[in-house]
Design an enzyme around this catalytic site. Structure first.
Site, PDB file in Angstrom:
ATOM      1  N   LYS A 124       0.365   7.445   8.446  1.00  0.00           N
ATOM      2  CA  LYS A 124       1.569   6.941   9.111  1.00  0.00           C
ATOM      3  C   LYS A 124       2.778   7.854   8.941  1.00  0.00           C
ATOM      4  O   LYS A 124       3.681   7.848   9.773  1.00  0.00           O
ATOM      5  CB  LYS A 124       1.895   5.530   8.614  1.00  0.00           C
ATOM      6  CG  LYS A 124       0.882   4.487   9.054  1.00  0.00           C
ATOM      7  CD  LYS A 124       1.328   3.087   8.688  1.00  0.00           C
ATOM      8  CE  LYS A 124       0.334   2.050   9.193  1.00  0.00           C
ATOM      9  NZ  LYS A 124       0.794   0.664   8.958  1.00  0.00           N
ATOM     10  N   ALA A 149       5.061  -1.987  -3.381  1.00  0.00           N
ATOM     11  CA  ALA A 149       6.041  -0.940  -3.082  1.00  0.00           C
ATOM     12  C   ALA A 149       5.479   0.114  -2.132  1.00  0.00           C
ATOM     13  O   ALA A 149       6.041   1.202  -2.019  1.00  0.00           O
ATOM     14  CB  ALA A 149       6.511  -0.278  -4.382  1.00  0.00           C
ATOM     15  N   TYR A 181      -5.029  -9.875   6.134  1.00  0.00           N
ATOM     16  CA  TYR A 181      -5.647 -10.670   7.192  1.00  0.00           C
ATOM     17  C   TYR A 181      -7.144 -10.845   6.997  1.00  0.00           C
ATOM     18  O   TYR A 181      -7.782 -11.605   7.725  1.00  0.00           O
ATOM     19  CB  TYR A 181      -5.376 -10.043   8.568  1.00  0.00           C
ATOM     20  CG  TYR A 181      -5.981  -8.670   8.763  1.00  0.00           C
ATOM     21  CD1 TYR A 181      -7.309  -8.518   9.169  1.00  0.00           C
ATOM     22  CD2 TYR A 181      -5.228  -7.520   8.537  1.00  0.00           C
ATOM     23  CE1 TYR A 181      -7.868  -7.258   9.340  1.00  0.00           C
ATOM     24  CE2 TYR A 181      -5.778  -6.264   8.704  1.00  0.00           C
ATOM     25  CZ  TYR A 181      -7.099  -6.138   9.111  1.00  0.00           C
ATOM     26  OH  TYR A 181      -7.652  -4.889   9.267  1.00  0.00           O
TER      27      TYR A 181
END
Length: 275
Positions: free
Chosen positions: A67, A125, A215
């Site tokens: 990311k 974190a 999830y």
């Protein structure tokens, strides 16, 4: 939308990802002719592989551990992606990075977003915690971040980034006081280590609302404990589906109906385990 467009998810390990199923069902419901691929990339191959994918695909989703790694290859960032320094959706046509994780998070909370206006306890974190911390700080009265190791690289980095804000960092075993909301951004309790719970029941009992970003499984030990204590709780499936829908809104240039995402969330919550 013209036929033959291709989209995909890049990550290091995608064996248990639901993204292909989610996006394929959204494309079908929207009548969009598109393909969605799961693209595993070893870390040592990323620098050579990602530029090629940018040229070959119409849009990409990005997950762990890339990311932040995609940032140097993009020409522009949305305000959210720039703020969090992380991208999970790329519009390859204009090489622009977006962060729809935050969209999925906020939309999934619905009316429960009011809990973020009080005293908030955030567990973790990492990347998701970074986003949740900033969103909580936009709204909350106080923020406490609880981490397993306050000296870890992630914890130190987050503390530095939030310097000057009203944030308190504590070890996971030293959480005190009541909270209006507990946000779990750790992987504790995620498949296949489903027996884990990031905090004990004494902490959960002092919270007015619990959100677990996990999830898979749909009902983590944290959620089960909260419900048993009568604490309203919400899992991460809604966040997952809604961030995917937000990505498709960017790619297709049109909104995804709430009824469609609601139906998809309910369907997937019954099947969110590896098999």
């Amino acid at each position: 939308m013209k036929q033959g467009k291709t989209f995909g998810l890049i990550g290091e390990k995608l064996g248990h990802s639901l993204s292909g199923q989610i996006h394929s069902r959204l494309f079908a419901a929207l009548g969009a002719e598109a393909r969605y691929d799961l693209i595993e990339i070893p870390r040592e191959a990323f620098a050579d592989t990602f530029p090629r994918l940018l040229a070959e695909y119409d849009g990409l989703n990005v997950t762990i551990p890339y990311k932040r790694a995609v940032l140097p290859y993009l020409e522009a960032l949305s305000p959210e992606a720039a703020d969090y320094g992380a991208v999970n959706t790329v519009d390859c046509a204009v090489r622009t990075g977006h962060n729809t994780d935050v969209t999925g998070f906020l939309r999934s909370l619905g009316e429960r977003i009011e809990a973020l206006s009080g005293d908030v306890l955030l567990l973790g974190a990492g990347g998701a915690a970074r986003m949740m911390a900033k969103e909580a700080l936009r709204r909350c009265r106080s923020l406490t971040v609880a981490v397993r190791d306050p000296g870890s690289e992630n914890a130190v980095s987050l503390r530095q980034e939030l310097a000057g804000a009203a944030v308190r960092f504590v070890p996971l075993g030293q959480i005190e006081g009541p909270y209006d909301a507990l946000l779990n951004a750790t992987p504790v309790g995620m498949w296949p280590q489903v027996e884990g719970c990031p905090v004990d029941e004494s902490v959960i009992a002092r919270c007015g609302f619990v959100f677990d970003a996990i999830y898979n499984p749909a009902e983590t030990r944290l959620l089960q404990a909260a419900r048993a204590l009568g604490v309203p709780a919400l899992g991460g499936m809604g966040m997952l589906v809604l961030q995917a829908a937000a990505a498709q809104e960017i790619w297709l240039g049109r909104p995804v109906d709430d009824n469609l995402t609601d139906e998809l969330i309910r369907s997937l919550e019954g099947t969110s385990h590896a098999g």
